[in-house]
Design a protein around this motif. Sequence first.
Motif, PDB file in Angstrom:
ATOM      1  N   ALA A 130       0.830  -1.201   0.000  1.00 14.57           N
ATOM      2  CA  ALA A 130       0.000   0.000   0.000  1.00 14.57           C
ATOM      3  C   ALA A 130       0.866   1.253   0.000  1.00 14.57           C
ATOM      4  O   ALA A 130       0.587   2.203  -0.730  1.00 14.57           O
ATOM      5  N   LEU A 133       2.275   1.904  -3.401  1.00  8.41           N
ATOM      6  CA  LEU A 133       1.230   2.390  -4.298  1.00  8.41           C
ATOM      7  C   LEU A 133       0.810   3.809  -3.940  1.00  8.41           C
ATOM      8  O   LEU A 133       0.584   4.646  -4.816  1.00  8.41           O
ATOM      9  N   ILE A 134       0.723   4.081  -2.642  1.00  3.94           N
ATOM     10  CA  ILE A 134       0.310   5.426  -2.225  1.00  3.94           C
ATOM     11  C   ILE A 134       1.345   6.449  -2.678  1.00  3.94           C
ATOM     12  O   ILE A 134       1.005   7.545  -3.117  1.00  3.94           O
ATOM     13  N   PHE A 189       3.168   6.262  -5.334  1.00 10.27           N
ATOM     14  CA  PHE A 189       2.889   6.461  -6.763  1.00 10.27           C
ATOM     15  C   PHE A 189       1.667   7.367  -6.945  1.00 10.27           C
ATOM     16  O   PHE A 189       1.657   8.259  -7.787  1.00 10.27           O
ATOM     17  N   SER A 190       0.654   7.158  -6.127  1.00 10.58           N
ATOM     18  CA  SER A 190      -0.595   7.883  -6.377  1.00 10.58           C
ATOM     19  C   SER A 190      -0.533   9.321  -5.905  1.00 10.58           C
ATOM     20  O   SER A 190      -1.151  10.194  -6.509  1.00 10.58           O
ATOM     21  N   ILE A 191       0.183   9.615  -4.806  1.00 11.40           N
ATOM     22  CA  ILE A 191       0.135  10.998  -4.329  1.00 11.40           C
ATOM     23  C   ILE A 191       1.393  11.783  -4.656  1.00 11.40           C
ATOM     24  O   ILE A 191       1.451  12.980  -4.386  1.00 11.40           O
ATOM     25  N   PHE A 192       2.382  11.129  -5.276  1.00  7.34           N
ATOM     26  CA  PHE A 192       3.615  11.848  -5.588  1.00  7.34           C
ATOM     27  C   PHE A 192       3.364  13.138  -6.384  1.00  7.34           C
ATOM     28  O   PHE A 192       3.835  14.208  -5.974  1.00  7.34           O
ATOM     29  N   PRO A 193       2.632  13.083  -7.500  1.00 10.53           N
ATOM     30  CA  PRO A 193       2.410  14.324  -8.258  1.00 10.53           C
ATOM     31  C   PRO A 193       1.683  15.389  -7.436  1.00 10.53           C
ATOM     32  O   PRO A 193       1.928  16.573  -7.601  1.00 10.53           O
ATOM     33  N   VAL A 194       0.810  14.941  -6.535  1.00  8.57           N
ATOM     34  CA  VAL A 194       0.066  15.904  -5.731  1.00  8.57           C
ATOM     35  C   VAL A 194       1.005  16.591  -4.740  1.00  8.57           C
ATOM     36  O   VAL A 194       0.983  17.817  -4.584  1.00  8.57           O
ATOM     37  N   TRP A 218       4.112  16.923  -5.095  1.00  8.52           N
ATOM     38  CA  TRP A 218       5.028  17.709  -5.900  1.00  8.52           C
ATOM     39  C   TRP A 218       4.427  19.073  -6.229  1.00  8.52           C
ATOM     40  O   TRP A 218       5.079  20.110  -6.110  1.00  8.52           O
ATOM     41  N   ILE A 219       3.155  19.063  -6.613  1.00 10.59           N
ATOM     42  CA  ILE A 219       2.504  20.312  -6.988  1.00 10.59           C
ATOM     43  C   ILE A 219       2.305  21.183  -5.749  1.00 10.59           C
ATOM     44  O   ILE A 219       2.414  22.409  -5.797  1.00 10.59           O
ATOM     45  N   ALA A 263      12.270  23.681  -8.674  1.00 19.70           N
ATOM     46  CA  ALA A 263      11.341  23.005  -7.784  1.00 19.70           C
ATOM     47  C   ALA A 263      11.994  21.793  -7.131  1.00 19.70           C
ATOM     48  O   ALA A 263      12.811  21.114  -7.744  1.00 19.70           O
ATOM     49  N   SER A 264      11.656  21.567  -5.863  1.00 20.96           N
ATOM     50  CA  SER A 264      12.110  20.350  -5.206  1.00 20.96           C
ATOM     51  C   SER A 264      11.011  19.904  -4.254  1.00 20.96           C
ATOM     52  O   SER A 264      10.124  20.677  -3.920  1.00 20.96           O
ATOM     53  N   ALA A 295      -3.440  25.034 -10.026  1.00 21.14           N
ATOM     54  CA  ALA A 295      -3.863  23.649 -10.200  1.00 21.14           C
ATOM     55  C   ALA A 295      -4.345  23.061  -8.880  1.00 21.14           C
ATOM     56  O   ALA A 295      -5.379  22.398  -8.814  1.00 21.14           O
ATOM     57  N   ALA A 330      -8.068  21.924  -8.084  1.00 17.58           N
ATOM     58  CA  ALA A 330      -8.361  20.513  -7.867  1.00 17.58           C
ATOM     59  C   ALA A 330      -9.009  20.271  -6.517  1.00 17.58           C
ATOM     60  O   ALA A 330      -9.753  19.312  -6.334  1.00 17.58           O
TER      61      ALA A 330
END
Lengths: 289, 530
Positions: A21, A24-25, A27-32, A34-35, A49-50, A260, A264
């Motif tokens: 989990a 997977l988590i 993977f799923s929240i990395f872009p969020v 990051w933003i 950006a970092s 964004a 969102a």
Amino acid sequence: MSNLTFQQQRYLSYAVRWLIALILIFFSIFPVLWILSSSLNPANTLASASLIPQNIGLDNYRQLFTTPETPFLTWIWNSIKISSITTVLSVTITTLAAFAFSRFRFTGRINMLKAILLIQVFPGLLAMIAIFTLMTQFESIIPMFGLDTHAGLILVYLGGAMGVNIWLMKGFFDTIPRAIDESGMVEGASHWQIFSQLILPLMQPILIVVAILTFIGTYGDFILARILLKSTDQYPLMVGLFIFTSGQFSQKWGPFAAGALLGALPIMIVYLVLQDYIVGGLTQGAVKG
Amino acid sequence: MSTATQMLDKMPGEGQSITLSTVLWRIVLLLAIDGFAIWFATRAFGEGFVSLGLVAVLITASINYIILARDMYPLRWMLVGLFFMLMFSVYPIVLTVLVAFTNYGDGHLLTKQQSIEQITNERYVPEGGAAYSWTGYVSPNGDYALWLQNDAGESFFALPGQPLIPASDTQGVGNLDDKGIPETIEGYTRLNAIQVATNQDIQQIQFGSEADGVQIRSAREAAQLQTRFAYDEAADKLVDQQTGAEYLPVVGRWTAADGTELTAGFRENVGLANFARFFQSSAFRGPLTRIILWNFAFAFLSVFLTFALGLAIAYIFNDPSLPGRKIIQSLLLIPYTIPSLITILIWRGLFNNQVGVINRTLTSLFGIAPAWTVDPWLAKLAILIVNLWLGYPYFMLICSGALQSIPKDLYEAATVDGANGWTRFRRITLPLLLVAVGPLLVASFTFNFNNFNLIFLFIEGGPPIAGSPTRAGHTDILISYVYNLAFAAGRGKEFGLGAAITIVIFFIVAIITLFQFRFTKMWEEVGENV
């Protein structure tokens, strides 16, 4: 393995599953994440950006709200306005039609259901030219429904209201026992009374699901709004955010990230709060097939 | 057949009491609709929108029939929906389909009538004919004007785009010099010989009205402009008055015997030529074959990967006793909750070759920086990764619902028979699950088959395929290829070919969709209700 007690096996299985989990988590929240970090990073380019910004500040948000070229609050308001009106009208249209498809028998019923679906799968991209022309013509007849108006855009959205949702709703109407209709008829109720007083209250869960999905779909639409709306003040959020990608996208990364994230957020909250409703609706619709 | 069904099988609307007030309401409603429609159609015809006017009349006639005819009762429930569907969905689609059989596009944007009008509006400066001597004037904002004198001794004041003004009607004329030319005109300054000789602009300007134009021919003379092309309706040809050349219409182009063409072409029916180009043209075939193959591969792999991951997650976490299951589900749902436009753009930033975080991380860890947007295969991989991220939560939701609906006693029976976990999954879970989610897999395939947003927003179809006659990229799918044909700046717009390919795409998707219903419960259910 066999040496472990049943209890130990269970804990091991939980541990393994939590490990999976976590991956997977990530993977799923990395872009969020990051933003989120980009939006707080005052050095607002993609290159600087970092994940954990050096110094945290709200400069990007300030820039977003104060730059006259990107009227962010207007965009959000436009999006909410357009999506709400479209949702209310679209759900009304769909519910009435689905009721008729479920409860009445008439010639051409199956063919109409099929046709609705086929119209929906027509790749609408090139029809945009025709829609654009149509709205230009509307503009010279009824200017308030023409190009660059929210009313005109909503009209075009309603053109797609009769779609897959009719199937989903009809499926739900079908599950409501006909005995309920019958009892109403015995009492001398009209179709309208049966629909509005007996059946509609039972439909509440699916109405909420369809409303949420319609709202989100309209909120996230990009291409129609971009073609039909011309002035920056009329843009909904998605078209507005796309402005940032023109020219040097990586140089405007910070304000884009802030916009964004704020854009969102409302939808994310709706989803997570009403998760059970949505899951229930989708899976019931799905299992019913 | 139950009693309820029998009641419903009666002619709908029967048994409903029709009172005076419902009749009145219906008449008022009809009057309002028809009144509006008549006004709308009149305006439409008045503006010259013939097809829109016809559609309005047709739709209104149907509305009247549905409201008045008793056996149309069920359709009254969906009247508004049908109206919007016909007006804003079906009508544009029909227009698009018709475009597929024309050469509509750059060079063929006008109707034939419009192209004739545009060409016959062209004027030229004849060698002979009525001539004037002229004097130039200029206003402070740089607008030019001419003072014209003809052989008969008449004088005129000429402004661009306005009819010539006789000298006597001209406002603010000052003293005339010895040749009868005003030294000043209010608002204008007279140009001297040197200014005139060095001024290129004034020679290009058409003075006077469109029908009665005058243009400068030489340093002294201005000439009455003449119509360059005359349309010969009987022979359907345009004749060049200056050279005598004749232009005949050839596939939407006015073409002379020596092959020269006039710029304003027109839209013409070309039959199946666009489809023939799609299927036969060797220049298109190379890129198109690649695009079609990738289109199918992309759609299939997207569905397969998202379904596999979604199912795996649902299967692993389908255990109510697992602590924190709710939190895991919520966090894994997040990709589904963000508008896809936003997340696609975020991923575009993450995959940036030079400054994206993915490559910066890979560089610091392994010293590599894959060229995601340059290498065709890496670009495809990146797209699949992004689509996996976007799509798995949907199947996670669907599968977790479907898994719970599989009867538990089936598993118990299988365990008694000695089936292990994998066998149970393969023999019980998967088949039952596929029955339930099969239609959604097909729907997901058709959605991804036309997933324009992902391809366009993430990478705009790039990297480009070398040597393609139109803009085409290695990650382009048919719909984004069509977008480039129709809308891409800089290249000729090919609406006709684009519409033809759209129809091909529609047939592929429509066949898959109908196939889906033939073999699913949804279909049976409809059949059962007939």
